[in-house]
Scaffold this motif. Structure first.
Motif, PDB file in Angstrom:
ATOM      1  N   SER A  21       0.812  -1.201   0.000  1.00  0.00           N
ATOM      2  CA  SER A  21       0.000   0.000   0.000  1.00  0.00           C
ATOM      3  C   SER A  21       0.852   1.259   0.000  1.00  0.00           C
ATOM      4  O   SER A  21       2.025   1.244   0.389  1.00  0.00           O
ATOM      5  CB  SER A  21      -0.936   0.005   1.209  1.00  0.00           C
ATOM      6  OG  SER A  21      -0.203   0.019   2.401  1.00  0.00           O
ATOM      7  N   CYS A  22       0.242   2.335  -0.429  1.00  0.00           N
ATOM      8  CA  CYS A  22       0.881   3.651  -0.463  1.00  0.00           C
ATOM      9  C   CYS A  22      -0.167   4.637   0.069  1.00  0.00           C
ATOM     10  O   CYS A  22      -1.136   4.943  -0.642  1.00  0.00           O
ATOM     11  CB  CYS A  22       1.310   3.987  -1.885  1.00  0.00           C
ATOM     12  SG  CYS A  22       2.196   5.538  -2.069  1.00  0.00           S
ATOM     13  N   GLU A  23       0.001   5.050   1.302  1.00  0.00           N
ATOM     14  CA  GLU A  23      -0.956   5.931   1.951  1.00  0.00           C
ATOM     15  C   GLU A  23      -0.545   7.382   1.777  1.00  0.00           C
ATOM     16  O   GLU A  23       0.630   7.728   1.957  1.00  0.00           O
ATOM     17  CB  GLU A  23      -1.052   5.611   3.446  1.00  0.00           C
ATOM     18  CG  GLU A  23      -2.013   6.511   4.202  1.00  0.00           C
ATOM     19  CD  GLU A  23      -1.963   6.304   5.711  1.00  0.00           C
ATOM     20  OE1 GLU A  23      -1.124   5.495   6.174  1.00  0.00           O
ATOM     21  OE2 GLU A  23      -2.730   6.971   6.428  1.00  0.00           O
ATOM     22  N   LYS A  77      -9.665   5.274   2.822  1.00  0.00           N
ATOM     23  CA  LYS A  77      -8.393   5.050   3.509  1.00  0.00           C
ATOM     24  C   LYS A  77      -7.295   5.968   2.990  1.00  0.00           C
ATOM     25  O   LYS A  77      -6.162   5.922   3.487  1.00  0.00           O
ATOM     26  CB  LYS A  77      -7.978   3.582   3.353  1.00  0.00           C
ATOM     27  CG  LYS A  77      -8.935   2.615   4.033  1.00  0.00           C
ATOM     28  CD  LYS A  77      -8.477   1.176   3.872  1.00  0.00           C
ATOM     29  CE  LYS A  77      -9.440   0.229   4.587  1.00  0.00           C
ATOM     30  NZ  LYS A  77      -9.055  -1.183   4.444  1.00  0.00           N
ATOM     31  N   THR A  79      -5.607   5.760   0.329  1.00  0.00           N
ATOM     32  CA  THR A  79      -4.505   4.837   0.059  1.00  0.00           C
ATOM     33  C   THR A  79      -4.691   4.190  -1.307  1.00  0.00           C
ATOM     34  O   THR A  79      -5.816   3.950  -1.749  1.00  0.00           O
ATOM     35  CB  THR A  79      -4.452   3.743   1.147  1.00  0.00           C
ATOM     36  OG1 THR A  79      -4.268   4.356   2.421  1.00  0.00           O
ATOM     37  CG2 THR A  79      -3.332   2.749   0.882  1.00  0.00           C
TER      38      THR A  79
END
Length: 126
Positions: A21-23, A77, A79
Motif C-alpha cells: 500500500s501507499c498511503e 483510507k 490509500t
C-alpha cells in the motif's frame, strides 16, 4: 507537508498473495496519479502498473502481471493498493510507489513522478 507511506511486502511462497500500500497523508489520494514499480537484483527498474488521478481503473499493467496483480484506490483510507496474487519467484523485487499531482494521466516512466518512494521488499520462494 504531504507524505506518502509505503507498507506491506514480505516473504511468501510461490502461489501466495500479498498486498502493498501507499498511503497519502496531508492530501487527498484522488488528486494523485500513482505508479507502481519494481526492481529485481541485477535488473533495471520496471513499471508494474499505474492509475491516473480521479480514476479507479488502472491505465497500465506490465504484461507478466496481468490477471494476477490489481491496483486500486481507496478514498476512505486515502490509500492506493497493489494486490498481488499467485506470486511467482520472478516477482521477487523491491516494489516502489511513485506519485504525481496531475490530472488523469499516469506514466510508466520513473522520472515522470514527483515523489518516488523508498520501496518495500517482496520475496517469493519457490
Amino acid at each position: 507537508q504531504v507524505q506518502f507511506v509505503e507498507s506491506g511486502g514480505g516473504l511468501v511462497h510461490s502461489g501466495e498473495s500479498l498486498r502493498i500500500s501507499c498511503e497519502v497523508r496531508g492530501s487527498t489520494v484522488a488528486d494523485y496519479s500513482v505508479g507502481w514499480f519494481r526492481q529485481a537484483p541485477g535488473k533495471e527498474r520496471e513499471a508494474v502498473s499505474c492509475i491516473g488521478s480521479g480514476t479507479t481503473s488502472p491505465i497500465y499493467y506490465l504484461d507478466s502481471v496481468k490477471g494476477r496483480f490489481t491496483a486500486s484506490r481507496d478514498a476512505m483510507k486515502n490509500t492506493v493498493f497493489l494486490q498481488m496474487n499467485n506470486l511467482k519467484p520472478d516477482d521477487t523485487a523491491v516494489y516502489y510507489c511513485a506519485t504525481k499531482r496531475v490530472r488523469g494521466v499516469c506514466s510508466g516512466s520513473w522520472r515522470w513522478y514527483s515523489y518516488r518512494g523508498q520501496g518495500t521488499q517482496v520475496t517469493v520462494s519457490s
